[in-house]
Design a protein around this motif. Structure first.
Motif, PDB file in Angstrom:
ATOM      1  N   ASN A 122      -6.111   0.747  -2.426  1.00 30.82           N
ATOM      2  CA  ASN A 122      -4.831   0.356  -1.833  1.00 30.82           C
ATOM      3  C   ASN A 122      -4.888   0.302  -0.312  1.00 30.82           C
ATOM      4  OD1 ASN A 122      -2.702   0.370  -4.181  1.00 30.82           O
ATOM      5  ND2 ASN A 122      -3.990   2.165  -4.517  1.00 30.82           N
ATOM      6  N   TYR A 123      -5.906   0.909   0.285  1.00 30.11           N
ATOM      7  CA  TYR A 123      -6.030   0.931   1.738  1.00 30.11           C
ATOM      8  C   TYR A 123      -7.239   0.143   2.223  1.00 30.11           C
ATOM      9  CZ  TYR A 123      -2.430   4.137   0.806  1.00 30.11           C
ATOM     10  OH  TYR A 123      -1.264   4.647   0.323  1.00 30.11           O
ATOM     11  N   SER A 183       0.824  -1.212   0.000  1.00 29.11           N
ATOM     12  CA  SER A 183       0.000   0.000   0.000  1.00 29.11           C
ATOM     13  C   SER A 183       0.856   1.260   0.000  1.00 29.11           C
ATOM     14  CB  SER A 183      -0.937   0.016   1.218  1.00 29.11           C
ATOM     15  OG  SER A 183      -0.210   0.194   2.425  1.00 29.11           O
TER      16      SER A 183
END
Length: 335
Positions: free
Chosen positions: A250-251, A102
């Motif tokens: 991505n999180y 991430s």
């Protein structure tokens, strides 16, 4: 992200990409990492090629830009990225692997500043990069091991860097091929690259490995759902929501990976790991504070977004601009 359908698609993408780390962890118990990654792309390539043929899409590259995009995507964004990440995940848990990767959206604007002349560096970019690195270091220190863990995290950081570099390089060229055809070529290129690398690295081929039911299931899931299905969801969301919204995946996926890793594989979730992930998220926010501010403004200012436009106004990507009739014919932000 205002529509329920978009939220469901985003959740589905977070699920398939997050659980992909769990599937990789399972497959790595018996499969060589580079060959495992190559076989994943083999399946996805077949699906993309089938979609191109069924859709009767143009598939032959005709320009240097097409070839450049195919090589950049196939070798960097897919091939080298998977090579580093699959080998790196042999040394860390699936949750830690997802969290370290991430870091990609943090390093991307820094690389863009060096590669693309149109990008500028801001103080928040530097602070964000340092904050994200602090998060990665916190996770490494918390692991309590500086041999395999450190090597694994270094390889995963290399994976993030080559992915970011390849993504930035693609901004230099405009594809003439349809998106599906471009990614079919990219999957094939990445698969060939990984098969060649796997053979050079360990002499591994599909005929020399011992297949188990769990490895075959993990590979099938990765090829069909996480890769082919995941990219389909990603590009659907990219068209509907834009890059800033979709980058939040991505999180979301590391949270899914951490939860599934703990539930299915018994991986521990430490306080230091959570704190490190929080620092990486803060780093992302700092590096993307301007587009995130515009995104937040457009979401909460619903009256501005939904109201009817005046004759001298135009809406571009959710932002309202007022046109002027002077000689510059410029666009100015509306109140």
């Amino acid at each position: 992200m205002t529509k329920a359908g978009d939220v469901l698609l985003f959740g589905a993408l977070a699920l398939v990409w997050g659980t992909a780390f769990t599937a990789i962890e399972i497959g790595l118990e018996t499969l060589p990492p580079l060959l495992f990654a190559a076989a994943r792309l083999d399946i996805a390539a077949v699906i993309f090629i089938g979609a191109v043929l069924l859709g009767r899409l143009r598939w032959r590259p005709r320009t240097k830009a097409d070839l450049a995009l195919i090589l950049s995507n196939g070798i960097l964004v897919i091939g080298a990225h998977f090579a580093f990440s699959f080998i790196g995940q042999r040394y860390v848990t699936s949750g830690v692997a997802a969290i370290v990767l991430s870091f990609t959206p943090i390093i991307t604007p820094i690389i863009a500043i060096r590669v693309l002349s149109t990008e500028r560096i801001y103080a928040t970019d530097v602070i964000g990069l340092c904050t994200g690195l602090a998060g990665v270091i916190a996770i490494a220190v918390a692991s309590g091991s500086f041999d395999g863990q450190l090597l694994g995290m270094g390889l995963l950081l290399a994976s993030a860097v080559v992915f970011a570099l390849g993504s930035v390089l693609t901004e230099r060229w405009s594809a003439g091929l349809p998106t599906t055809a471009l990614h079919a070529w990219s999957m094939v290129t990445g698969a060939v690259f990984l098969h060649a690398t796997a053979y050079a690295y360990s002499g591994a081929t599909l005929r020399t490995v011992t297949w188990t039911a769990s490895a075959a299931a993990a590979l099938t899931y990765l090829g069909i759902f996480a890769t082919a299905g995941g990219f389909l969801l990603y590009f659907t969301l990219l068209n509907r929501l834009g890059a800033t919204n979709v980058s939040l995946i991505n999180y979301a996926s590391p949270v899914v990976a951490t939860v599934f890793g703990a539930a299915l594989l018994g991986e521990q979730i430490t306080t230091a790991t959570v704190a490190g992930f929080a620092l990486i998220v803060v780093g992302f926010v700092l590096c993307n504070i301007r587009p995130l501010w515009r995104l937040t403004h457009s979401i909460w200012n619903t009256d501005e977004r939904d109201r009817l436009l005046e004759r001298d106004e135009v809406r571009i990507q959710g932002n309202v601009y007022k046109t002027e009739t002077d000689s510059r014919n410029s666009l100015q932000p509306g109140d």
